[in-house]
Design a protein around this motif. Structure first.
Motif, PDB file in Angstrom:
ATOM      1  N   GLN A   1      -0.950   6.680   0.683  1.00 20.47           N
ATOM      2  CA  GLN A   1      -2.070   6.493   1.601  1.00 20.47           C
ATOM      3  C   GLN A   1      -2.674   7.853   1.957  1.00 20.47           C
ATOM      4  OE1 GLN A   1      -0.479   4.242   4.854  1.00 20.47           O
ATOM      5  NE2 GLN A   1      -0.145   2.399   3.646  1.00 20.47           N
TER       6      GLN A   1
ATOM      7  N   LEU B   1       0.847  -1.183   0.000  1.00 21.52           N
ATOM      8  CA  LEU B   1       0.000   0.000   0.000  1.00 21.52           C
ATOM      9  C   LEU B   1       0.884   1.235   0.000  1.00 21.52           C
ATOM     10  CD1 LEU B   1      -2.712  -1.022   2.621  1.00 21.52           C
ATOM     11  CD2 LEU B   1      -2.878  -1.127   0.138  1.00 21.52           C
TER      12      LEU B   1
ATOM     13  N   VAL C   1      -6.057   5.053  -1.686  1.00 21.80           N
ATOM     14  CA  VAL C   1      -4.764   4.423  -1.451  1.00 21.80           C
ATOM     15  C   VAL C   1      -4.372   3.703  -2.738  1.00 21.80           C
ATOM     16  CG1 VAL C   1      -5.662   2.207  -0.630  1.00 21.80           C
ATOM     17  CG2 VAL C   1      -3.445   2.998   0.170  1.00 21.80           C
TER      18      VAL C   1
ATOM     19  N   TYR D   1      -5.129  -0.935   6.818  1.00 20.57           N
ATOM     20  CA  TYR D   1      -5.079   0.528   6.713  1.00 20.57           C
ATOM     21  C   TYR D   1      -6.431   1.064   7.164  1.00 20.57           C
ATOM     22  CZ  TYR D   1      -4.803   5.202   4.692  1.00 20.57           C
ATOM     23  OH  TYR D   1      -4.802   6.559   4.507  1.00 20.57           O
TER      24      TYR D   1
ATOM     25  N   THR E   1      -9.016   4.109   7.885  1.00 20.87           N
ATOM     26  CA  THR E   1      -9.291   5.494   7.502  1.00 20.87           C
ATOM     27  C   THR E   1      -9.942   6.240   8.670  1.00 20.87           C
ATOM     28  OG1 THR E   1     -11.388   4.749   6.573  1.00 20.87           O
ATOM     29  CG2 THR E   1      -9.545   4.954   5.057  1.00 20.87           C
TER      30      THR E   1
END
Length: 1164
Positions: free
Chosen positions: A623, A620, A628, A704, A706
């Motif tokens: 970001q 990833l 992403v 990940y 958010t």
């Protein structure tokens, strides 16, 4: 006799001349047999520049042949080398090879020098090249103290290697203390001189073990330089700069290279950013097939360089801040190389000949001649020879003219030395090829028949074919200079015996050889390209046809190598079978068919395909809050190109373990920009898809999460409906956790009356999808909205929808209800709509309740179950189907809303008119007599009106199933039985019976019956049946019938057609031609029931009606719809056609058995 140079090959003309090859000069391919006297010839010698391993004995080769066998001697550094005086030096027996034993004692350096070997016999002396013997050297680096180097980030750097000078030169490379090669790139690379060049240094270049290694291959040793320490200081900012050259220096330089070598040109530049190198040739182009770029294009190499490659070459270094160039002037020199080297010359006494020695080089080489190892200028004089530059001319040679001549071509870059003898002999022809050699050749290929020969003077060669020795005249033959006969395209008729004859002035020799032509081996069924899925079985077929006199072997190769040693590979006569195919089985499979004469092959490619391997290395990057970038490395496509990648995500916060579709990208992409939602803990995985299927998912990426944000959408499916007359129930589809965008998801529910001026009333709720507002007026429109919110904020303003509070039952019944009777089974109802306000809900429609109140025929009242018809929407009329004729009905109408029905309208009565009746309920035939039958019946179950009368029709049916005249009777409606009189005895009758009202006739019922037989007649029939003449007559008739049947059967088998109509299987009303229910054709009368007992009470189904006839006397409708036919006496012979009837369910059975009289009557 002078020997002349013969052409390489000579084609015979089409003229009728013998096939003769005139060979006038021998070439190098023509060897002098070793049993003949000849000067020495050097056959093997050490290389000119001979580097030896000082740890091993020195072997200096010199081998030669000659007759008598030559003796050998050596010179060292130009003077005689007496091997007998050196105990370490010996000469190999029968050879001139020197062996110097330095392993026991002595040093290799003692024997350095220039050696030359001489091989001598009575006919002359041959000499070897000057062999320069030098021992290899791998010296150590000199001790030196290397100071650590410290540089700011971005500066250029050159780390010197300066290896010791060895023999041969060392191979240079840079490694670290762990013997790992240092990585090189466009920024860091090694030069041709071994130095390590940095266009600009970076902090990661810092290390203390930059070590230069020198490998000396001849002695298999590696020498190491002291490690160099480099420290790169990180500067705040490195100033960018245009390129400058680290090597070569200046704007121009010069390079000289020898012809045939590899030309290597190098340009290494520094700069920031790192410059790139480009190459061009001024006034020319770089040779495409001989040009290569090495060392990240910093080195230009041209192999097999020639004089044409001389010129100016330009290297250009370029980065974003500028470009510079350097011109390298290239001159290609050349050591001597042969144009025509002298070749051995065999002459007979008195002949002439020449030795030619031509060479070229840059500069032009000097040609010098020696004879028997002595410069020709100081050699003994020979009156038969004359020197003309690079040529020696011989005239009228004698035996004493035999000698070995050496040609030396030299310039400053090297020399060439070639021995060529002149051998003066007088020899009879001899053929060196073995006698009766058998040659086997495949048809349509060239055939070569050898005839190796020798003689002096040089013989002529003549070929013949066949036992009688007929000379060859055709132009299909080619003779080569060595005497070989070639047939370019051999055919079957070339098979036979061939004779080769060699002649010179001293005599002749001949030899026979044999030629056989074989059929070629062919692959008649080749393996074919195959694509199979992993784990499947594949078979390759290879069928071979070959000459029956040869043995063929078939073998299989994979990728031009042997088949894997694996039991999954099975080879039988014509097939190669591979089971449980794996990826490694993919490749090219070749079937090779071999005989002793030829080989053929055919190949096919196997592709083993499967779903792709899962992608890996998910990463990833970029970001951001709402996006992403996901990148991955594709797995193996398993020989089927990847068409797309499927990306899925998991929300570990809200739905752990559940994967959802995120995106799809083409199979050529390995990155994807993904849009993200707030407040989600994302993990991603990727699957690859090809034509075979989809791969397993990749390993999940890193998580990940958010950040939270206000909801970006509101609940859907918002509705407002009341469950009670005084409430409003507001419902919606809630957002899921993924859509919440943050914690503490709630809903703000707002409402107000649509037609009022009230403000919005709101309430905030959580974890529900319904809210009930109480105390509302009945069925009032409301405006409703539901908005999502979380701890961050509110979603966008929601859309407003309209709902209604709860419904109540309608208050008013429809008025002015009117009924119009359309016919006896259909009525139309009209009504006035109720006021909308009185409905108190959503209008669903109107509902009619109706029921049959009284039968008009019987006038007895009884309750009938009510029927209901609903008409949707605001319709104000409707049709009532399926009513019963001649009946009284009552109906009322009600309005319907979502809550239920309103009050009923006042009952409205109506009556339906008369209709046609149904069929009589039953029909029985009782009391049969000689001339009468009695019919009993029950009235129709549905008279549908007042019966006016019954109609009875009947007709006789004879033994051939033909119909007689139809008789019509009218019977009063109050009757339930009737006797039909004046009938024929022992006769079958069919009856048709139906009732009528004033509207018309109803459905009919049918029945059949037979009148009884007279007793006296029956007794006579018995008496006749017992008479002999009657039995004989019956036998004769039966025999005639059998003969007639046989004739008909024979004619039918021959394709004859007969206009004979099969008898009908059933009898129907002649006025009605009913259709078969299944295919629409006319029904047939079945005689299958002729021998069954008759049953009474059968009838036709109620839907089979009888049309009212126009004329009872019409016979047109009889016999399948064609005109009836009559005998000469006027009697009717048309065939009866009617609908097949079911057997009667009940009734009296006839007990009368058929008699011979009846049988007789059937023939009348």
């Amino acid at each position: 006799m002078q020997l002349k140079i013969m052409p390489k090959k000579k084609c015979l003309s089409a003229g009728r001349v013998p096939l003769i090859l005139f060979l006038c000069q021998m070439i190098s391919a023509l060897e002098v047999p070793l049993d003949l006297v000849q000067p020495p010839t050097i056959t093997q010698q050490s290389p000119k520049d001979y580097i030896i391993d000082p740890r091993e004995n020195i072997v200096i080769q010199c081998e030669a042949k000659g007759k008598p066998p030559p003796s050998f001697s050596w010179t060292r550094n130009g003077t005689h080398f007496d091997i007998d005086k050196d105990p370490l030096v010996t000469m190999k027996p029968g050879s001139g090879t020197l062996i110097i034993n330095i392993m026991s004692e002595g040093k290799a350096e003692t024997y350095e020098g220039i050696y030359q070997c001489t091989a001598r016999n009575e006919r002359g002396a041959a000499i070897s090249n000057n062999i320069v013997v030098r021992p290899s050297r791998s010296p150590l680096w000199t001790k030196e103290k290397l100071e650590p180097i410290t540089l700011p980030n971005g500066h250029p750097l050159v780390l010197p290697c300066r290896p010791p000078i060895g023999l041969p030169p060392a191979i240079i490379f840079w490694m670290d203390n762990s013997f790992q090669r240092l990585p090189q790139s466009e920024r860091v690379s090694q030069g041709l001189n071994g130095d390590l060049y940095f266009s600009n240094v970076l902090p990661e270049d810092t290390r203390e073990d930059y070590i230069c290694y020198a490998r000396f291959n001849h002695t298999q040793t590696i020498q190491q330089k002291q490690p160099i320490s480099l420290k790169v200081i990180s500067a705040k900012s490195s100033r960018e700069r245009p390129p400058t050259f680290l090597t070569p220096e200046g704007n121009a330089s010069h390079k000289e290279e020898l012809r045939g070598n590899v030309l290597s040109l190098e340009c290494i530049a520094e700069g920031l950013p790192t410059p790139l190198i480009y190459w061009i040739k001024e006034d020319g182009t770089l040779p495409a097939n001989r040009t290569f770029y090495r060392n990240f294009q910093k080195t230009l190499q041209i192999i097999q360089v020639s004089e044409a490659d001389s010129g100016n070459y330009q290297c250009i270094a370029k980065n974003a801040l500028g470009a510079i160039h350097h011109t390298i002037s290239v001159t290609v020199k050349a050591a001597p190389y042969w144009i025509m080297a002298p070749r051995n010359l065999v002459l007979s006494p008195g002949e002439d000949g020449t030795l030619i020695c031509r060479a070229n080089g840059n500069p032009k080489p000097r040609i010098s001649w020696l004879t028997n190892g002595v410069p020709i200028e100081i050699a003994p004089d020979d009156p038969s020879r004359r020197i003309d530059g690079d040529t020696i001319i011989f005239t009228n040679v004698q035996e004493r003219s035999s000698a070995v001549y050496q040609c030396n071509a030299s310039n400053e870059y090297g020399y060439l030395l070639e021995n060529a003898f002149v051998n003066v002999l007088a020899e009879l022809p001899r053929i060196l090829t073995s006698a009766n050699t058998l040659y086997q050749v495949i048809a349509n290929r060239p055939a070569f028949l050898d005839c190796a020969f020798f003689g002096s003077p040089l013989p002529t060669i003549e070929w013949f074919k066949g036992a009688k020795g007929s000379a060859l005249h055709e132009d299909i033959y080619v003779v080569h200079e060595n005497g070989t006969l070639e047939i370019p395209v051999a055919q079957k008729d070339n098979t036979g015996t061939y004779t080769c004859v060699a002649r010179n002035k001293l005599g002749m020799a001949k030899n026979e050889v044999h030629l056989e032509i074989k059929d070629p081996t062919r692959i008649i069924k080749q393996p074919e390209y195959a694509v199979v899925q992993r784990g499947s079985t594949v078979s390759f077929e290879c069928k071979v046809k070959h000459d029956h006199t040869l043995i063929a072997t078939v073998s299989w190769l994979k990728d031009n190598g042997e088949l894997p040693n694996d039991e999954r590979f099975t080879v039988n006569k014509d097939h190669l079978v591979v089971t449980d195919a794996t990826d490694s089985d993919g490749g090219t499979y070749t079937c090779v068919a071999n005989t002793t004469l030829d080989a053929v092959s055919a190949s096919a490619v196997l592709s083993v395909v499967d779903v792709p391997n899962p992608p890996f290395d998910l990463e990833l990057t970029n970001q951001l809050e709402k996006s992403v970038q996901l990148s991955w490395t594709p797995g193996d496509d398993n020989n089927s190109p990847i068409t797309k990648f499927i990306i899925e995500y998991e929300d570990a916060m809200h739905e752990a373990g559940l994967w959802h579709h995120q995106a799809e990208v083409s199979g050529t992409q390995t990155t994807a920009q993904l849009k993200l939602s707030p407040y989600v803990n994302y993990s991603f995985r990727v699957m690859a898809e090809n034509s075979i299927g989809r791969s397993l998912p990749s390993e999940a990426s890193e998580q990940y999460q958010t950040k939270a944000a206000e909801p970006d959408k509101n609940p859907t499916a918002v509705e407002g409906l009341g469950s009670e007359p005084d409430n409003l129930v507001i419902t919606w589809k809630p957002l899921n956790g993924f859509e919440s965008n943050g914690p503490d998801l709630q809903y703000k529910v707002s409402w107000r009356q649509k037609d009022g001026d009230d403000e919005w009333t709101s309430v905030v709720v959580a974890n529900v999808s319904k809210y009930i507002v109480s105390g509302t007026p009945t069925f009032v429109p409301y405006l409703i909205k539901v908005q999502a919110l979380n701890v961050v904020g509110f979603a966008p303003e929601p859309a407003v929808v309209m709902g209604h509070s709860g419904e109540d039952l309608p208050m008013v019944a429809p008025g002015n209800v009117r009924v119009s009777v359309v016919n006896s089974t259909l009525a139309e109802v009209h009504w006035d709509p109720v006021p909308l306000k009185s409905i108190r809900g959503h209008l669903q429609g109107y509902r009619i309740y109706y029921w049959k109140a009284q039968s008009s025929s019987q006038r007895n009242r009884r309750h009938i179950e009510k029927k209901i018809l609903t008409f949707q929407g605001s319709k104000t009329h409707g049709m009532l189907p399926g009513l019963e004729p001649f009946s009284h009905y009552t109906l009322n109408v009600r309005v319907v809303n979502g809550k239920g029905e309103g009050p009923a309208s006042p009952d409205r009565a109506f009556s339906t008119p008369e209709g046609v009746p149904s069929a009589p309920s039953s029909l029985k035939i009782v009391n049969p007599t000689l001339d009468s039958l009695t019919l009993e019946w029950d009235p129709p179950s549905h008279p549908n009106g007042i019966l006016t009368e019954y109609t009875l029709k009947y007709q006789p049916i004879n033994s051939t199933h033909e119909l007689g005249p139809l008789i019509d009777l009218k019977i009063p409606a109050n009757k339930t039985h009737w006797t039909v009189k004046n009938l024929n005895f022992s006769t079958r009758y069919k009856f048709y019976f139906y009732a009528q009202t004033s509207v018309g006739p109803g459905s009919q019922i049918t029945e059949e019956a037979i009148t009884t037989v007279d007793e006296a007649m029956a007794s006579r029939q018995v008496d006749i049946a017992t008479q002999g003449w009657f039995i004989g007559l019956m036998c004769a008739v039966a025999l005639l019938i059998l003969i007639l049947l046989i004739v008909c059967f024979i004619r039918r088998n021959k394709g004859g057609k007969y206009p004979v109509k099969e008898k009908e299987d059933a009898h129907a009303d002649p006025e009605i031609q009913p259709m078969k229910e299944d295919d629409g054709t006319f029904g047939e009368y079945s005689d299958a029931e002729d021998h069954k007992p008759l049953k009474k009470g059968s009838r036709t189904p109620s839907d089979r009606t009888v049309k009212k006839e126009d004329s009872d006397d019409s016979l047109v409708d009889y016999g399948e719809g064609v005109n009836g036919q009559f005998n000469e006496d006027g009697s009717f012979i048309g065939q009866y056609s009617g609908k097949k009837e079911k057997e009667p369910a009940e009734g009296n059975e006839s007990s009368e058995a058929p008699s011979p009289v009846n049988a007789m009557n059937s023939f009348v």
